[in-house]
Design an enzyme around this catalytic site. Structure first.
Site, PDB file in Angstrom:
ATOM      1  N   CYS A  77      18.641  11.952  28.806  1.00 43.60           N
ATOM      2  CA  CYS A  77      19.966  11.515  29.274  1.00 43.60           C
ATOM      3  C   CYS A  77      20.519  10.400  28.392  1.00 43.60           C
ATOM      4  CB  CYS A  77      19.800  11.066  30.732  1.00 43.60           C
ATOM      5  SG  CYS A  77      21.085  10.005  31.353  1.00 43.60           S
ATOM      6  N   CYS A 122      21.589   7.151  30.072  1.00 46.69           N
ATOM      7  CA  CYS A 122      20.395   6.441  30.564  1.00 46.69           C
ATOM      8  C   CYS A 122      19.835   5.544  29.455  1.00 46.69           C
ATOM      9  CB  CYS A 122      19.317   7.419  30.997  1.00 46.69           C
ATOM     10  SG  CYS A 122      19.788   8.463  32.384  1.00 46.69           S
TER      11      CYS A 122
END
Length: 114
Positions: A34, A37
């Protein structure tokens, strides 16, 4: 910042014990793949150092722990949740600047008004 302070690793196994701390708990639900993230990760690590002793800062890899994210209905990551006395008190979805997370964490540190 205290050297060597890192976010705690949260897992399905230690989650309920982790959130039942007497300090506020910030949990970053993330995954390796991600992109956003990876933007939030260093901020979470900084907060872990800056709030050592005042709050618990943890990260949960949603690919390795599926029960907890499912329980909270997490659909998109990063999702950051703040718990106080085992209860969810705040939540942020998506990559946000450090000051936003700090404000929410400090909000959870204030004594509950009755």
């Amino acid at each position: 910042m205290a050297a060597g302070s890192h976010a705690v690793e949260a897992t399905d196994a230690n989650f309920s014990e982790l959130i039942n701390s007497d300090k506020p708990v910030l949990i970053d639900f993330w995954a390796e793949w991600c992109g956003p993230c990876r933007m939030v990760g260093p901020i979470v690590e900084q907060l872990a150092g800056e709030y050592e002793g005042k709050a618990v800062v943890a990260k949960m890899d949603v690919d390795q722990n599926s029960q907890t994210p499912a329980k909270f209905g997490i659909r998109s990551i990063p999702t950051l949740m703040i718990f106080k006395n085992g209860q969810l008190v705040d939540k942020v979805i998506g990559a946000v600047p450090k000051n936003v997370l700090e404000q929410k964490l400090q909000g959870a540190m204030e004594p509950a008004t009755i």
